[in-house]
Write a protein that holds these residues in place. Sequence first.
Motif, mmCIF file in Angstrom:
data_model
loop_
_atom_site.group_PDB
_atom_site.id
_atom_site.type_symbol
_atom_site.label_atom_id
_atom_site.label_comp_id
_atom_site.label_asym_id
_atom_site.label_seq_id
_atom_site.Cartn_x
_atom_site.Cartn_y
_atom_site.Cartn_z
ATOM 1 N N LEU A 216 14.625 132.617 106.358
ATOM 2 C CA LEU A 216 14.563 133.436 105.149
ATOM 3 C C LEU A 216 13.482 134.509 105.267
ATOM 4 C CD1 LEU A 216 14.964 130.632 102.455
ATOM 5 C CD2 LEU A 216 16.666 132.344 103.114
ATOM 6 N N ALA A 217 12.398 134.196 105.934
ATOM 7 C CA ALA A 217 11.283 135.147 106.032
ATOM 8 C C ALA A 217 11.534 136.253 107.050
ATOM 9 C CB ALA A 217 10.003 134.395 106.397
ATOM 10 N N THR A 218 12.329 135.982 108.084
ATOM 11 C CA THR A 218 12.423 136.945 109.186
ATOM 12 C C THR A 218 13.818 137.471 109.479
ATOM 13 O OG1 THR A 218 12.727 135.178 110.837
ATOM 14 C CG2 THR A 218 10.464 135.822 110.323
ATOM 15 N N THR A 219 14.863 136.767 109.063
ATOM 16 C CA THR A 219 16.202 137.089 109.563
ATOM 17 C C THR A 219 17.223 137.400 108.488
ATOM 18 O OG1 THR A 219 15.764 135.589 111.422
ATOM 19 C CG2 THR A 219 18.043 136.264 111.108
ATOM 20 N N VAL A 220 17.094 136.787 107.314
ATOM 21 C CA VAL A 220 18.199 136.815 106.365
ATOM 22 C C VAL A 220 18.538 138.226 105.879
ATOM 23 C CG1 VAL A 220 16.884 136.513 104.212
ATOM 24 C CG2 VAL A 220 19.179 135.543 104.417
ATOM 25 N N GLN A 221 17.562 139.133 105.835
ATOM 26 C CA GLN A 221 17.859 140.475 105.337
ATOM 27 C C GLN A 221 18.831 141.214 106.252
ATOM 28 O OE1 GLN A 221 14.829 142.922 103.634
ATOM 29 N NE2 GLN A 221 13.487 141.210 103.125
ATOM 30 N N GLN A 222 18.857 140.862 107.544
ATOM 31 C CA GLN A 222 19.791 141.481 108.482
ATOM 32 C C GLN A 222 20.992 140.581 108.767
ATOM 33 O OE1 GLN A 222 16.295 141.176 109.521
ATOM 34 N NE2 GLN A 222 16.026 143.047 108.320
ATOM 35 N N TYR A 223 21.098 139.486 108.043
ATOM 36 C CA TYR A 223 22.082 138.457 108.380
ATOM 37 C C TYR A 223 23.520 138.970 108.338
ATOM 38 C CZ TYR A 223 24.689 134.051 108.108
ATOM 39 O OH TYR A 223 25.570 133.032 108.324
ATOM 40 N N GLN A 224 23.839 139.823 107.383
ATOM 41 C CA GLN A 224 25.219 140.259 107.200
ATOM 42 C C GLN A 224 25.795 140.905 108.463
ATOM 43 O OE1 GLN A 224 25.836 142.881 103.862
ATOM 44 N NE2 GLN A 224 27.960 142.281 103.645
ATOM 45 N N THR A 225 24.979 141.624 109.198
ATOM 46 C CA THR A 225 25.456 142.264 110.428
ATOM 47 C C THR A 225 24.978 141.537 111.678
ATOM 48 O OG1 THR A 225 23.543 143.760 110.333
ATOM 49 C CG2 THR A 225 25.631 144.556 109.398
ATOM 50 N N ALA A 226 23.745 141.044 111.668
ATOM 51 C CA ALA A 226 23.172 140.427 112.870
ATOM 52 C C ALA A 226 23.857 139.114 113.225
ATOM 53 C CB ALA A 226 21.677 140.201 112.680
ATOM 54 N N ARG A 227 24.483 138.442 112.269
ATOM 55 C CA ARG A 227 25.092 137.137 112.540
ATOM 56 C C ARG A 227 26.232 137.215 113.544
ATOM 57 N NH1 ARG A 227 29.565 135.703 108.747
ATOM 58 N NH2 ARG A 227 30.264 137.628 107.780
ATOM 59 N N ASP A 228 26.795 138.407 113.775
ATOM 60 C CA ASP A 228 27.880 138.560 114.740
ATOM 61 C C ASP A 228 27.399 138.974 116.121
ATOM 62 O OD1 ASP A 228 30.294 137.823 113.477
ATOM 63 O OD2 ASP A 228 30.272 139.661 112.287
ATOM 64 N N ARG A 229 26.093 139.089 116.317
ATOM 65 C CA ARG A 229 25.553 139.556 117.597
ATOM 66 C C ARG A 229 24.939 138.386 118.355
ATOM 67 N NH1 ARG A 229 24.711 145.174 117.118
ATOM 68 N NH2 ARG A 229 24.179 145.137 119.342
ATOM 69 N N PRO A 230 25.628 137.824 119.336
ATOM 70 C CA PRO A 230 25.124 136.611 120.001
ATOM 71 C C PRO A 230 23.849 136.801 120.805
ATOM 72 C CG PRO A 230 27.060 137.460 121.145
ATOM 73 C CD PRO A 230 26.939 138.246 119.874
ATOM 74 N N ALA A 231 23.515 138.045 121.145
ATOM 75 C CA ALA A 231 22.316 138.274 121.967
ATOM 76 C C ALA A 231 21.035 138.272 121.150
ATOM 77 C CB ALA A 231 22.445 139.596 122.720
ATOM 78 N N VAL A 232 21.131 138.333 119.832
ATOM 79 C CA VAL A 232 19.943 138.403 118.987
ATOM 80 C C VAL A 232 19.836 137.140 118.140
ATOM 81 C CG1 VAL A 232 20.115 140.916 118.887
ATOM 82 C CG2 VAL A 232 21.102 139.547 117.039
ATOM 83 N N VAL A 233 18.657 136.909 117.594
ATOM 84 C CA VAL A 233 18.464 135.787 116.670
ATOM 85 C C VAL A 233 18.913 136.265 115.292
ATOM 86 C CG1 VAL A 233 16.820 134.156 115.691
ATOM 87 C CG2 VAL A 233 16.526 134.954 118.050
ATOM 88 N N GLY A 234 20.205 136.104 115.033
ATOM 89 C CA GLY A 234 20.766 136.629 113.796
ATOM 90 C C GLY A 234 21.333 135.574 112.873
ATOM 91 N N THR A 235 21.323 134.310 113.310
ATOM 92 C CA THR A 235 21.837 133.222 112.481
ATOM 93 C C THR A 235 20.720 132.217 112.220
ATOM 94 O OG1 THR A 235 22.542 131.878 114.372
ATOM 95 C CG2 THR A 235 24.118 133.497 113.525
ATOM 96 N N SER A 236 20.990 131.280 111.339
ATOM 97 C CA SER A 236 19.945 130.319 110.948
ATOM 98 C C SER A 236 19.776 129.180 111.953
ATOM 99 C CB SER A 236 20.286 129.719 109.582
ATOM 100 O OG SER A 236 21.395 128.846 109.682
ATOM 101 N N ARG A 237 20.812 128.854 112.704
ATOM 102 C CA ARG A 237 20.813 127.714 113.636
ATOM 103 C C ARG A 237 20.453 126.411 112.912
ATOM 104 N NH1 ARG A 237 20.664 129.345 119.260
ATOM 105 N NH2 ARG A 237 19.597 127.401 119.802
#
Length: 467
Positions: A216-237
């Motif tokens: 929530l502190a570092t990733t969620v604001q970009q989650y809508q687009t970053a979640r589809d990019r496997p090379a980046v930390v874009g999901t919550s895991r």
Amino acid sequence: MTCALVWFRQDLRLADNPAWFEACRSCQQVIPLFIDDPSPQTPSQLGAASRVWLAQSLASLAKQLQAKSSRLVLRQGLALTVLQDLIKETGASHVFWNRCYDPVSLERDKQIKARLKEQVQVQSFNAALLREPWQVLKSDGQPYKVYTPFWKALLKTGITQALLPEPAIIPSPKQWPHSQVLAELKLLPTLPWDQGMMAHWQVGETAAYAKLQAFLATTVQQYQTARDRPAVVGTSRLSPHLHFGELGPRQIVLLAEQYLAEYPEASSGIQTFLQEIAWREFAGYLLYHFPQTLHEPLDQRFNQFQWATQYQVQLQRWQQGQTGIPIVDAGMRELWQTGWMHNRVRMIVASLLTKNLLIPWQEGEAWFRDTLVDADLANNVLGWQWVAGCGADAAPYFRIFNPILQGEKFDPAGEYVRRWLPELAGRAVKEIHHPRVLGDGWNYPLPITDLSLSRRLALERYAQMRA
């Protein structure tokens, strides 16, 4: 004097745990218990990767309890027999557990509850879902088969709920029953392949909550687009933590809503994230209402579909990440090395298996169940049937992912492929996602199939099925 057995299953946490909370609140002695039931339970039996996670999660829970002057009692055997034995040994007057919703566990728990009620008071609770599956139905009383109306109906019930606190006091028994040591459960493999896999993870309730906060502190604001990019930390895991109940969905929703109230600019990311949590809810809901989907397609037309029959060599190449299609092989090797795979890549590898190779979806589901640390039965079945085109909210049968185009779109610089396929690390960006041609000098297999021809064959067979 009242004494409670609390049977931990897929709820390995102390906070917001209804069965645990009620036992500590209402009984004078509380015995935490985990049973490793070796009886063949088919789909609900944990795969090898999940058993490794379970071993570490149980060790973490035992450490938490020890710090609070309690213990985790471990037993191996048939659940009913173990519970009956412990009732005799301890004089227990109550048995508490949180419900599992897969059909195998439901039937087992129903029989256990009926037998134990002859001796003690038995109560079960919901710790795994936002709402019980029978609480969200259409106006005619039938279950939903499509996600969007289900999501809207779920929202109407109110998904933000108050949490149960972790009990401040754990009433211990005067005498503890015998406990097996964790090693006796034989959850870990004989060969230590698990060490490399688990180097990628922190396990347990504390780690799960910290991971949610960090997301929530570092990733969620970009989650809508970053979640589809496997090379980046874009999901919550967070999926393995949810699978083992180290964290519950109510906790996730409440913390996400609190974060949104403080940072309204994160609205799109938070809403997308909550809808993904609801997809997990939908998976459990569907498996409860349609238990036959463990093995059979929800869309019964697919009982007539002409799957391949001689496919062992192709299946093995797919499992080993040797298909000659980079994004697919990268995903399969990520799975083998970490026990996890990015969700976008899961869809790509599943599409290749079921639609280009025409291998039955059950083969892929079984492999994922054995190799994923987050091998949630309901999620796994829903995902595989969705991609194969035979499930609820399924992608139209004619939607066949092109893994080359998917790789170029979601891993444009080839970072993900290079991470997991070192033999392709030297390829140029424009080449990284393209299968090699004979004689180009790369130590990488030829493509397992012609994507255009196999797509055409799949469409022909779908047309035959519909006719």
